[in-house]
Each structure stands twice: as C-alpha cells, then as structure tokens.
Enzyme design. Structure first.
Site, mmCIF file in Angstrom:
data_model
loop_
_atom_site.group_PDB
_atom_site.id
_atom_site.type_symbol
_atom_site.label_atom_id
_atom_site.label_comp_id
_atom_site.label_asym_id
_atom_site.label_seq_id
_atom_site.Cartn_x
_atom_site.Cartn_y
_atom_site.Cartn_z
ATOM 1 N N ARG A 94 0.349 -1.377 0.550
ATOM 2 C CA ARG A 94 0.117 0.371 0.406
ATOM 3 C C ARG A 94 1.229 0.910 -0.223
ATOM 4 O O ARG A 94 0.098 2.521 -0.592
ATOM 5 C CB ARG A 94 -0.472 0.254 1.209
ATOM 6 C CG ARG A 94 -2.051 0.199 1.371
ATOM 7 C CD ARG A 94 -3.212 0.656 1.933
ATOM 8 N NE ARG A 94 -3.130 -0.453 2.939
ATOM 9 C CZ ARG A 94 -4.083 -1.390 3.242
ATOM 10 N NH1 ARG A 94 -4.767 -1.279 2.321
ATOM 11 N NH2 ARG A 94 -3.698 -2.473 3.396
ATOM 12 N N TYR A 95 1.399 0.872 0.635
ATOM 13 C CA TYR A 95 3.053 2.942 0.747
ATOM 14 C C TYR A 95 4.760 2.365 0.241
ATOM 15 O O TYR A 95 4.482 0.778 -0.051
ATOM 16 C CB TYR A 95 3.322 2.627 2.341
ATOM 17 C CG TYR A 95 1.850 3.108 3.455
ATOM 18 C CD1 TYR A 95 0.748 4.289 2.736
ATOM 19 C CD2 TYR A 95 1.653 1.712 4.300
ATOM 20 C CE1 TYR A 95 0.437 4.015 4.358
ATOM 21 C CE2 TYR A 95 -0.017 1.491 4.566
ATOM 22 C CZ TYR A 95 0.061 3.044 5.720
ATOM 23 O OH TYR A 95 -1.142 3.640 6.057
ATOM 24 N N ARG A 98 6.757 0.324 2.131
ATOM 25 C CA ARG A 98 6.694 -0.925 3.586
ATOM 26 C C ARG A 98 5.508 -2.507 2.808
ATOM 27 O O ARG A 98 4.625 -1.114 2.228
ATOM 28 C CB ARG A 98 6.448 -0.757 4.981
ATOM 29 C CG ARG A 98 5.622 0.101 4.560
ATOM 30 C CD ARG A 98 5.337 1.227 6.327
ATOM 31 N NE ARG A 98 4.458 2.054 6.636
ATOM 32 C CZ ARG A 98 4.453 3.014 5.509
ATOM 33 N NH1 ARG A 98 5.526 3.569 5.412
ATOM 34 N NH2 ARG A 98 3.094 3.385 5.904
ATOM 35 N N CYS A 107 -5.560 -17.303 13.910
ATOM 36 C CA CYS A 107 -5.257 -16.781 14.308
ATOM 37 C C CYS A 107 -5.802 -17.446 15.976
ATOM 38 O O CYS A 107 -6.418 -18.689 15.786
ATOM 39 C CB CYS A 107 -6.483 -15.500 15.214
ATOM 40 S SG CYS A 107 -6.042 -14.337 14.170
ATOM 41 N N CYS A 111 -11.420 -12.243 17.360
ATOM 42 C CA CYS A 111 -12.110 -10.838 17.961
ATOM 43 C C CYS A 111 -13.553 -10.531 16.843
ATOM 44 O O CYS A 111 -13.195 -11.018 15.570
ATOM 45 C CB CYS A 111 -10.875 -9.570 17.904
ATOM 46 S SG CYS A 111 -9.148 -10.173 18.097
ATOM 47 N N CYS A 114 -12.729 -8.250 14.134
ATOM 48 C CA CYS A 114 -11.415 -8.153 13.598
ATOM 49 C C CYS A 114 -12.339 -7.651 11.987
ATOM 50 O O CYS A 114 -13.597 -7.650 11.007
ATOM 51 C CB CYS A 114 -11.910 -9.786 12.971
ATOM 52 S SG CYS A 114 -10.548 -9.746 11.878
ATOM 53 N N ARG A 116 -10.708 -8.552 8.977
ATOM 54 C CA ARG A 116 -10.432 -9.215 7.997
ATOM 55 C C ARG A 116 -11.359 -10.471 8.072
ATOM 56 O O ARG A 116 -10.878 -11.705 8.051
ATOM 57 C CB ARG A 116 -8.656 -9.287 7.622
ATOM 58 C CG ARG A 116 -7.703 -8.392 7.569
ATOM 59 C CD ARG A 116 -6.641 -9.001 7.146
ATOM 60 N NE ARG A 116 -5.649 -7.334 6.880
ATOM 61 C CZ ARG A 116 -4.646 -7.631 7.346
ATOM 62 N NH1 ARG A 116 -3.827 -8.387 8.556
ATOM 63 N NH2 ARG A 116 -3.776 -6.424 6.550
ATOM 64 N N ASP A 275 -12.428 -0.362 12.072
ATOM 65 C CA ASP A 275 -12.992 -0.076 10.707
ATOM 66 C C ASP A 275 -14.687 -0.686 10.144
ATOM 67 O O ASP A 275 -15.067 -1.262 11.664
ATOM 68 C CB ASP A 275 -12.476 -0.956 9.969
ATOM 69 C CG ASP A 275 -10.796 -0.734 9.985
ATOM 70 O OD1 ASP A 275 -10.070 -0.200 9.739
ATOM 71 O OD2 ASP A 275 -9.593 -1.702 10.331
ATOM 72 N N ASP A 312 -8.127 4.432 9.011
ATOM 73 C CA ASP A 312 -8.248 3.160 7.926
ATOM 74 C C ASP A 312 -8.493 3.875 6.981
ATOM 75 O O ASP A 312 -9.957 3.052 7.079
ATOM 76 C CB ASP A 312 -7.517 1.427 8.006
ATOM 77 C CG ASP A 312 -5.949 1.485 7.682
ATOM 78 O OD1 ASP A 312 -5.692 1.196 6.234
ATOM 79 O OD2 ASP A 312 -5.837 0.455 9.302
ATOM 80 N N LYS A 319 -3.078 4.581 5.987
ATOM 81 C CA LYS A 319 -4.044 5.438 7.583
ATOM 82 C C LYS A 319 -3.454 6.812 7.530
ATOM 83 O O LYS A 319 -2.487 6.961 7.114
ATOM 84 C CB LYS A 319 -2.778 4.481 8.519
ATOM 85 C CG LYS A 319 -3.495 3.411 8.807
ATOM 86 C CD LYS A 319 -2.593 2.888 10.274
ATOM 87 C CE LYS A 319 -3.017 1.215 10.036
ATOM 88 N NZ LYS A 319 -2.091 0.752 9.443
HETATM 89 S S1 SF4 Z 1 -8.655 -9.001 14.964
HETATM 90 FE FE1 SF4 Z 1 -8.799 -10.117 13.246
HETATM 91 S S2 SF4 Z 1 -6.603 -10.717 12.452
HETATM 92 FE FE2 SF4 Z 1 -6.614 -9.352 14.603
HETATM 93 S S3 SF4 Z 1 -5.818 -11.298 15.919
HETATM 94 FE FE3 SF4 Z 1 -8.300 -10.584 15.778
HETATM 95 S S4 SF4 Z 1 -8.919 -12.341 15.072
HETATM 96 FE FE4 SF4 Z 1 -7.059 -11.996 14.612
#
Ligand code: SF4
Length: 359
Positions: A94-95, A98, A107, A111, A114, A116, A275, A312, A319
């Site tokens: 994206r940048y 990096r 994971c 979460c 999340c 993603r 997000d 973001d 960001k």
């Molecule tokens: S936000 Fe998503 S990618 Fe990050 S630790 Fe939690 S579940 Fe995993």
C-alpha cells in the site's frame, strides 16, 4: 464443567455454553453467528471473562453476538482495501517503503470486531511454500521496500521453525532493514511465546513486535512475562489498540491500558478507529468521541503513553492520523492541555505565545 473446557480453545457456541460463558438458551442464535464468522476462545481468554457480568469487556471482544449478523450499508468485507493492493498472494503493498506479508490467515482467538473477518479463520492455513517463494521474490524485486510487516491472521501462530525460516529469508534481502510482527498471541495464548519463538525473531536487522491489546485486564502476569521475553531478548515492543464501544471507550480504562503498556516497556503506537467490517456497528464509536477521548488523555498522561489515533481510509488509501488538532486552522492559536488557547507568532525565530482565551 468450566475448568475442563478451559483447558483447550472453545471453538463453537456449545463449547461456550459448556464453559458457562453463554446461556444455553442463546445457542440457536449464536450458532447462526458461528456459521458466518470464526469463533475461538483460548484458555487464557476464557480465564479473563467474568460470565455473570453482562458488560464484561473481554467477553464483548470474543464471545459471538447476534448483532454481528446485522450489516450496515457502509460496511465492507474488505474494509481497508487489502485486495486492491495485493500484487501477489500473501503481499499487500500500500505504501512505497513497506509491505504486509500475511504468513497465515488464522488466529489463536477470534476478535468479534476483526477487520479481516471475511478472510481470517480456522482452516485458512499458512501461506504455502510456493506462495511464500513468490512473495519473497516480489519483495526482492522492489528495492524501495525497507520494512516488512508480518501479519495475518497472527504470524506467531506458525511454528518457530517456519517463522525463523521466513524471518531469515527476509533478513537476507539487502534492502529490507526492518521486520515488524503484528500479533495478539502474547495476550490470547502467552504460553506460545517460548524461547524458540523469541529466538526465531532474533537477528542482526531490526525486529519489532507490535502487541494488539484493548483492555488493561488483558495484561495479566502471564502476558507481561511473555512480552518481557521479547523485550529482554532485545526485541522492542509497541502496541496497537482498537477503540471499541463498551471495552475501552472511556478515559479511565483507556488511560489505564496505555499506562500499563508503558509500565510493561511497550510503547503505545496506534489507537485505531474501528474499521467498517461487516456486523461490527455495535463496536464503533464516532470519530468525535475518539477525538474527545484523546483530548482527555493529552497532558493528563505522559507523552510516552500517547498513541496516534488513526483511521484506515476505506478503499485501501492507508492510515491517516485523525486528531484532535490543537492548532487553529489559520495557525494563529494553539490549545494547551487545559483547553486554554495561546496566540502563536508564526515566523518569529523564538515562538512567542500569549494566552488569548479560555475555551
Ligand atoms: S483482529 Fe482479526 S486478525 Fe487481528 S487478532 Fe483479532 S481475529 Fe486475528
């Protein structure tokens, strides 16, 4: 029942009910959520949850909620535009200086907010050897890439042997000078931070570990010890937190989180505005609320404890810091941490300021 279940990760609503983390009468609704988005609660996370508390800030982050099935029109399955910036499998570029290298799309714990969540989950697995070769070839072919950020999923979920191999191959690329690891493992599975894992990240080039932590209760004795293993090995740590309604959206909790991180020798780096991931509206604050929180921390907490509050930009535009800004639009006045404005004599060699008003 709870102690037996808490020896392994809880991976579906029945497990959660067995562990007394959700009432059985909610199973049907939660099964619908689990059919859509990955569920995993590690023993370390389960131990942090106080089931009788309906507002438990750790449960809120990890226990599925029927509200996740409500998708707002502005929400997107790819809220930060990874897809549009992925030239080869595993890379997001994206940048200019990096790239992200996604070593694994799973994971240890999932979460509920999340960003993603459409691409991360069990069974997604690690980047295959051929795809990793292709990603490394891409990095080799782009001499402007100064930093590689290992992300996922959670890169610390792969074995120390595989991690070490990836890190060594990256470090051997002359223009790659910095390797950064984004992880939640020290919080959700601190026992995975073994000597072998720490050793995998030790190298002559600079390595940083960035911890994802959102509530001070997450920084248990075991978590602090896991982080100390990196830091004592010469690997500095930063943190990133997501501003989450009902978790850390009050000055006291957020301030305590940031101070505790610094006490653990972890420099707060980013506070992310949540997000626009699907089914996460119940977690999002407004930007004005986030700015008011940052303002309340300014001056009250040491500068060491201050992260950048960032958004973001949807669509993959990167960001941007989103304030608050203490300088007036015309640059003529600047606000101090008590809310008092001072004139700023721009252009003078010595900046003279004079209090102009209380606002
Ligand atoms: S936000 Fe998503 S990618 Fe990050 S630790 Fe939690 S579940 Fe995993």
């Amino acid at each position: 029942m709870r102690s037996a279940a808490a020896r392994r990760a809880l991976r579906n609503p029945s497990d959660l009910a067995d562990a007394a983390l959700v009432p059985r009468e909610r199973l049907a609704a939660l099964n619908e959520v689990a059919a859509r988005y990955a569920v995993a609660i590690t023993p370390a996370v389960a131990r942090l949850i106080d089931p009788p508390d309906p507002h438990d800030p750790v449960a809120r982050q990890f226990v599925p909620d029927p509200r996740e099935l409500h998708v707002e029109p502005q929400e997107s399955g790819d809220p930060i535009g990874d897809e549009a910036h992925s030239p080869v499998e595993g890379i997001v570029h994206r940048y200019p200086d990096r790239v992200l290298l996604k070593l694994v799309n799973a994971c240890a714990a999932y979460c509920r907010f999340c960003f993603r969540r459409e691409t991360v989950g069990p069974g997604q697995g690690a980047l295959k050897p051929k795809a990793l070769d292709g990603a490394l070839d891409y990095i080799r072919a782009h001499p402007d890439i100064w930093e590689v950020i290992l992300t996922g999923g959670d890169p610390l979920l792969i074995s120390p042997r595989r991690l070490k191999d990836a890190v060594r191959r990256l470090a051997a690329i002359p223009h790659v000078k910095v390797i950064r690891v984004h992880t939640r493992v020290p919080v959700v599975a601190p026992e995975r931070v073994t000597a072998a894992l720490v050793l995998a990240l030790r190298m002559e080039k600079a390595a940083f570990v960035v911890l994802h932590a959102n509530h001070p209760r997450e920084l248990t004795k075991q978590v602090r010890a896991a982080c100390a293993r990196f830091i004592d090995a010469g690997i500095p740590m930063l943190s990133q937190s997501v501003l989450l309604r009902g978790v850390n959206d009050d000055a006291e909790t957020l301030g305590q989180l940031l101070r505790t991180l610094v006490e653990c020798r972890i420099k707060p780096y980013y506070l992310h505005h949540a997000d626009l991931a699907p089914g996460t509206a119940h977690f999002r604050t407004t930007i004005a609320e986030g700015q008011a929180l940052m303002r309340s921390l300014h001056g009250r907490l040491s500068g060491l404890c201050q992260p950048a509050y960032v958004l973001d930009i949807p669509g993959g535009h990167g960001k941007s810091p989103i304030g608050p800004c203490y300088l007036s639009d015309d640059g003529a006045t600047v606000e101090d941490f008590n809310g008092k404005r001072h004139a700023y004599a721009a252009g003078s060699r010595a900046a003279n300021t004079t209090a102009v008003s209380n606002s």
